[in-house]
Design a protein around this motif. Sequence first.
Motif, mmCIF file in Angstrom:
data_model
loop_
_atom_site.group_PDB
_atom_site.id
_atom_site.type_symbol
_atom_site.label_atom_id
_atom_site.label_comp_id
_atom_site.label_asym_id
_atom_site.label_seq_id
_atom_site.Cartn_x
_atom_site.Cartn_y
_atom_site.Cartn_z
ATOM 1 N N ARG A 1 2.969 -2.861 -4.082
ATOM 2 C CA ARG A 1 2.082 -3.049 -5.233
ATOM 3 C C ARG A 1 0.652 -2.656 -4.907
ATOM 4 N NH1 ARG A 1 4.000 -8.941 -7.713
ATOM 5 N NH2 ARG A 1 6.138 -8.340 -8.188
ATOM 6 N N THR A 2 0.397 -2.285 -3.648
ATOM 7 C CA THR A 2 -0.930 -1.825 -3.253
ATOM 8 C C THR A 2 -1.038 -0.331 -3.504
ATOM 9 O OG1 THR A 2 -1.101 -3.535 -1.566
ATOM 10 C CG2 THR A 2 -2.573 -1.646 -1.352
ATOM 11 N N SER A 3 -2.127 0.076 -4.120
ATOM 12 C CA SER A 3 -2.312 1.483 -4.454
ATOM 13 C C SER A 3 -2.640 2.284 -3.201
ATOM 14 C CB SER A 3 -3.448 1.610 -5.471
ATOM 15 O OG SER A 3 -3.741 2.957 -5.713
ATOM 16 N N ALA A 4 -2.051 3.508 -3.112
ATOM 17 C CA ALA A 4 -2.302 4.383 -1.974
ATOM 18 C C ALA A 4 -2.517 5.814 -2.458
ATOM 19 C CB ALA A 4 -1.148 4.319 -0.985
ATOM 20 N N PHE A 5 -3.505 6.494 -1.862
ATOM 21 C CA PHE A 5 -3.807 7.896 -2.158
ATOM 22 C C PHE A 5 -3.747 8.690 -0.853
ATOM 23 C CE2 PHE A 5 -5.549 5.791 -5.736
ATOM 24 C CZ PHE A 5 -5.799 6.704 -6.750
ATOM 25 N N LEU A 6 -3.192 9.892 -0.903
ATOM 26 C CA LEU A 6 -3.324 10.855 0.178
ATOM 27 C C LEU A 6 -4.172 12.012 -0.337
ATOM 28 C CD1 LEU A 6 0.172 11.129 1.917
ATOM 29 C CD2 LEU A 6 -1.947 10.221 2.878
ATOM 30 N N VAL B 1 -6.931 14.858 -4.270
ATOM 31 C CA VAL B 1 -5.675 14.101 -4.285
ATOM 32 C C VAL B 1 -4.488 15.029 -4.055
ATOM 33 C CG1 VAL B 1 -4.143 12.661 -5.688
ATOM 34 C CG2 VAL B 1 -6.629 12.325 -5.793
ATOM 35 N N GLU B 2 -3.599 14.615 -3.110
ATOM 36 C CA GLU B 2 -2.339 15.326 -2.887
ATOM 37 C C GLU B 2 -1.143 14.486 -3.328
ATOM 38 O OE1 GLU B 2 -2.401 16.287 1.292
ATOM 39 O OE2 GLU B 2 -3.272 18.262 0.901
ATOM 40 N N TRP B 3 -1.295 13.150 -3.189
ATOM 41 C CA TRP B 3 -0.168 12.268 -3.527
ATOM 42 C C TRP B 3 -0.703 10.886 -3.846
ATOM 43 C CZ3 TRP B 3 1.275 7.741 -1.006
ATOM 44 C CH2 TRP B 3 2.523 7.194 -1.381
ATOM 45 N N ILE B 4 -0.070 10.221 -4.808
ATOM 46 C CA ILE B 4 -0.353 8.809 -5.090
ATOM 47 C C ILE B 4 0.972 8.089 -5.241
ATOM 48 C CG2 ILE B 4 -2.565 9.282 -6.224
ATOM 49 C CD1 ILE B 4 -1.165 8.807 -8.902
ATOM 50 N N ASN B 5 0.970 6.800 -4.983
ATOM 51 C CA ASN B 5 2.212 6.026 -5.157
ATOM 52 C C ASN B 5 2.250 5.412 -6.555
ATOM 53 O OD1 ASN B 5 0.305 4.038 -4.902
ATOM 54 N ND2 ASN B 5 1.481 2.782 -3.473
ATOM 55 N N PRO B 6 3.408 4.861 -6.960
ATOM 56 C CA PRO B 6 3.528 4.281 -8.316
ATOM 57 C C PRO B 6 2.510 3.185 -8.593
ATOM 58 C CG PRO B 6 5.699 4.610 -7.350
ATOM 59 C CD PRO B 6 4.710 4.894 -6.261
ATOM 60 N N ALA B 7 2.128 2.432 -7.537
ATOM 61 C CA ALA B 7 1.145 1.357 -7.759
ATOM 62 C C ALA B 7 -0.189 1.921 -8.223
ATOM 63 C CB ALA B 7 0.959 0.545 -6.484
ATOM 64 N N SER B 8 -0.545 3.115 -7.754
ATOM 65 C CA SER B 8 -1.794 3.745 -8.190
ATOM 66 C C SER B 8 -1.727 4.117 -9.665
ATOM 67 C CB SER B 8 -2.072 4.997 -7.354
ATOM 68 O OG SER B 8 -2.209 4.673 -5.991
ATOM 69 N N GLU B 9 -0.569 4.623 -10.093
ATOM 70 C CA GLU B 9 -0.404 4.951 -11.506
ATOM 71 C C GLU B 9 -0.530 3.700 -12.367
ATOM 72 O OE1 GLU B 9 3.057 7.244 -12.378
ATOM 73 O OE2 GLU B 9 2.853 8.551 -10.624
ATOM 74 N N ALA B 10 0.082 2.591 -11.889
ATOM 75 C CA ALA B 10 0.011 1.341 -12.652
ATOM 76 C C ALA B 10 -1.415 0.804 -12.707
ATOM 77 C CB ALA B 10 0.950 0.304 -12.032
ATOM 78 N N LEU C 1 -5.536 16.952 17.140
ATOM 79 C CA LEU C 1 -6.993 17.053 17.284
ATOM 80 C C LEU C 1 -7.683 17.691 16.088
ATOM 81 C CD1 LEU C 1 -7.309 18.144 21.028
ATOM 82 C CD2 LEU C 1 -7.213 15.841 20.081
ATOM 83 N N ARG C 2 -6.956 18.011 15.049
ATOM 84 C CA ARG C 2 -7.566 18.627 13.869
ATOM 85 C C ARG C 2 -7.539 17.659 12.688
ATOM 86 N NH1 ARG C 2 -4.562 22.996 15.903
ATOM 87 N NH2 ARG C 2 -2.865 22.528 14.450
ATOM 88 N N HIS C 3 -8.639 17.663 11.928
ATOM 89 C CA HIS C 3 -8.704 16.809 10.748
ATOM 90 C C HIS C 3 -7.678 17.285 9.728
ATOM 91 C CE1 HIS C 3 -10.896 15.510 6.885
ATOM 92 N NE2 HIS C 3 -10.265 14.458 7.380
ATOM 93 N N ASP C 4 -6.896 16.319 9.219
ATOM 94 C CA ASP C 4 -5.788 16.697 8.341
ATOM 95 C C ASP C 4 -5.845 16.005 6.983
ATOM 96 O OD1 ASP C 4 -3.519 18.287 7.977
ATOM 97 O OD2 ASP C 4 -2.175 16.591 8.389
ATOM 98 N N GLY C 5 -6.985 15.374 6.662
ATOM 99 C CA GLY C 5 -7.106 14.739 5.346
ATOM 100 C C GLY C 5 -7.486 13.272 5.435
ATOM 101 N N PHE C 6 -7.214 12.525 4.358
ATOM 102 C CA PHE C 6 -7.577 11.118 4.267
ATOM 103 C C PHE C 6 -6.448 10.332 3.619
ATOM 104 C CE2 PHE C 6 -11.449 13.596 3.945
ATOM 105 C CZ PHE C 6 -12.304 12.981 4.857
ATOM 106 N N ILE C 7 -6.353 9.046 3.986
ATOM 107 C CA ILE C 7 -5.499 8.119 3.253
ATOM 108 C C ILE C 7 -6.389 7.002 2.740
ATOM 109 C CG2 ILE C 7 -4.863 6.842 5.358
ATOM 110 C CD1 ILE C 7 -2.161 6.241 3.941
ATOM 111 N N ALA C 8 -6.221 6.671 1.483
ATOM 112 C CA ALA C 8 -7.024 5.610 0.847
ATOM 113 C C ALA C 8 -6.092 4.512 0.366
ATOM 114 C CB ALA C 8 -7.828 6.178 -0.315
ATOM 115 N N ILE C 9 -6.373 3.287 0.789
ATOM 116 C CA ILE C 9 -5.633 2.104 0.341
ATOM 117 C C ILE C 9 -6.533 1.338 -0.626
ATOM 118 C CG2 ILE C 9 -4.422 0.021 1.032
ATOM 119 C CD1 ILE C 9 -3.141 2.614 2.000
ATOM 120 N N VAL C 10 -6.040 1.083 -1.835
ATOM 121 C CA VAL C 10 -6.849 0.492 -2.899
ATOM 122 C C VAL C 10 -6.194 -0.819 -3.348
ATOM 123 C CG1 VAL C 10 -7.914 0.851 -5.142
ATOM 124 C CG2 VAL C 10 -7.495 2.804 -3.646
ATOM 125 N N SER C 11 -6.968 -1.903 -3.342
ATOM 126 C CA SER C 11 -6.459 -3.213 -3.775
ATOM 127 C C SER C 11 -7.253 -3.686 -4.983
ATOM 128 C CB SER C 11 -6.591 -4.244 -2.642
ATOM 129 O OG SER C 11 -5.909 -3.806 -1.485
#
Length: 829
Positions: free
Chosen positions: A231-236, A243-252, A320-330
């Motif tokens: 139920r915790t929102s997550a963004f990649l 944005v590359e990906w979000i989970n269902p909790a983010s949509e909700a 060793l290379r930057h590959d993006g971000f993950i964001a956890i949203v509550s």
Amino acid sequence: MASLFPQLTTLSWAPGTTTVAIHQDGDTRHQGTKHTLRQYFGPQAKGVLTELRRQLARQPQAHLESLVDDRQLWLSAERQGKAVQLQLLSAAPARDGELMQMAEGLCGVGYWHWHLASDQFSWSPQVYRIFGLPLDHPTSLADTLSRYHQDDQQVLKALIAKASLEPIRRQFQAQILRADGEWRQVGVQGVSTAGKDGQITDIYGVIRDVTAEQQSRAQISRLALVAAQTRTSAFLCDTEGRVEWINPASEALYGYNLAELKGRRPASLLVGSQTDPDTSRRINEAMARRQHFEGDILNYRRDGKPVWVHLSITPLFHRLRHDGFIAIVSDISDRKASEERLKLYEAAFDQAEVGMLFLRPAEQGMVVEESNQAAQQLLGCTEQALLGQPFPGRFFHQALQGPLAGGDNDGQELSLAAAPERSLYVLHSPLFGPDRTPYQLVMLRETTERRRAERLEQRNQKMETLGQLVSGIAHDFNNIIGIIQGNLELLDAKLEAEHSGHKAIANALKAANRASTLTRRLSQFSRQEPVSNEEADAHQLLLDAEEMLSASLGSQIALDVELDTHSGTVRVDRGDFVDAILNLAFNARDALGEGGRIRLSCLPVLLGSQIPGLEADVRPGPYIEFVVTDNGSGIAPEFKDKVLEPFFTTKPKGKGTGLGLSMVYGFAKRSKGYLSLDSAPGRGTSVHLWLPQASPLNREVLAAPQDQALLAGKRLLLVDDEADLLAVVDGLLRSFAVLVTSFADPVEARLSFGHQDYDLLLCDVEMPGINGFELAEAFGAHYPGRPVALMSGYMSQVPAHLEQLPRLAKPVSRTALLQCLISLLNRKP
């Protein structure tokens, strides 16, 4: 054949030290850690060291690879106690393309070689570690195969047989049994090479322990499942924050689907007008620097409704290379609402006009956990002084009815131990924590004024009732005396000159005259308005009374008179005034017994709305204070509230009527003045009579011009919580050309220290929040050596180290004020 192999270097390193031990070609040498890494990895050395530490912090093994100057480098590390064993494999692509491809695929953890002609089977040191064997363990093909799982042995034998016949390249995963009995997952890759005649001469291979990788893949699979179902929102997001990906909790949570968000920065849709721009700026800066960010921010849903969220953004790195971000949203909207309610409750608690205490249970009972400012002022304590104090403890004279640990009560009125003349209404109510721990909320309200007003009302009603009763008695008694006296006079006229009844009639007429005097005094107490008043010089009135007293007090009584000839005038019935002073002086004479001293004085004063010790509402303004003081036996405390009542006397029978003080009280009331007694057994008595000043005498205060000139331009801090009196004293000071800064709040006065410069301090003693003693100490700390004077009509116990401070008695007269200030400025430090 050795030239076909990459160059292998073994190193030993203890994290936290600055050197490494390098084992190569049978030799060992020591070299700086950073220098060694720069030697192999060049400008990538710092990133390699950082990534190495990061991996070893999470697991006992680490694996890195890099391409530097056309050379492929593989670094493997393993923690062994406090030390770390490293293997560095370096190979040039031109020397062996096949081996390079294998090393790239498996990170070059360890290698093995089988020379078919000599049947020599060799391992690199890392292979020994993978199998958990010592470096001196003899190696052979048969021994190596025996360490694989039985199912994998058949596959390996078939591959080796085929590789012996033709050049092939194969890779597979298998299970091995380490020497310590632990099964591990390994990745194996091999290649066979042929000589010029086409015959297979060597088989090379690399091996890598992939147990942790397999476990990580399993964990990643589980995490992917959790991310989809949590139920915790997550963004990649990619390296640019898109944005590359979000989970269902983010949509909700936000109402946007992946198609609407993909390729866009979240802020372009989720930030709104009320979003804190500083927080948005810090998020952007952290992402630009590839740093972690954590904090709260206000976002907006697709429908425009605001939502508070807690945001945790972590940069991702791969090789060793930057590959993006993950964001956890509550979603923290409920928490924020609770915090806002809590702030509101705290503000209500702190700003409430009613004193409030929050109590918690302790070994000694209920103790103060929190207090608001009103409670601190009511109890005369700072917040720190109240913290942890038992309640009611030492604060009140009486015990609090009902246990504080449970149940509430209907409230109770208690007197403060530090100031018995003050009373508080105390109401306590139980509260219970989540674990049913009992707490208490105590509310305090000042009732001193209400009680004083009630007592004043009761007293006024009592005196008014007595006045009406006395007036009726006096009226009827006068009629009776008139009849008796008239008949006696008629009878006396009818008797012959030598008749013996004349003496009896004379005695009866004498008694009638005494009764007439008594009724006159009763009438003086009961009548509401003076019979005839006139404006008279105050000091002359006292001189008239002194002239009559000088012959009446006797030689054993010393009479002192202290006059301010510039007191001004009062509007009174002159006869009533003289009678009042005589009555007070005669009472003083009777209290002295065989001898003593009586002092009469008059002085112009300024009164505020209250007089210490007097339960009456005072009209502020200029007054003349008349004082009759004796050094006699004093009045017992239990009689002080009764001495003004008609017919009450402590004198022996036949020595007094009990009408003297009640007559003076009636005179003061008719003259719109006030009467107060200050007395204690063995300390004598002072009776204060304040009468409104009708007009001041326009004469200069008798002070040397050069002395009064000392005051001009002096910066004086004046503090008194009585606003009316503060204004009057402020005006007097300005008339002396003093530069006055006035405060009715002592706390505000103390805050001005350091911001303004003062030459001297004049302050009241009894004040809420900070008393005069505390303010005087603080003033002395900020302005060492500068004079301080206290003014009060009543002083509680004076601290020993402040006993030498000059004191100005209230009510304050212009003369006394001037003399006090001049004395302060002339005093030597």
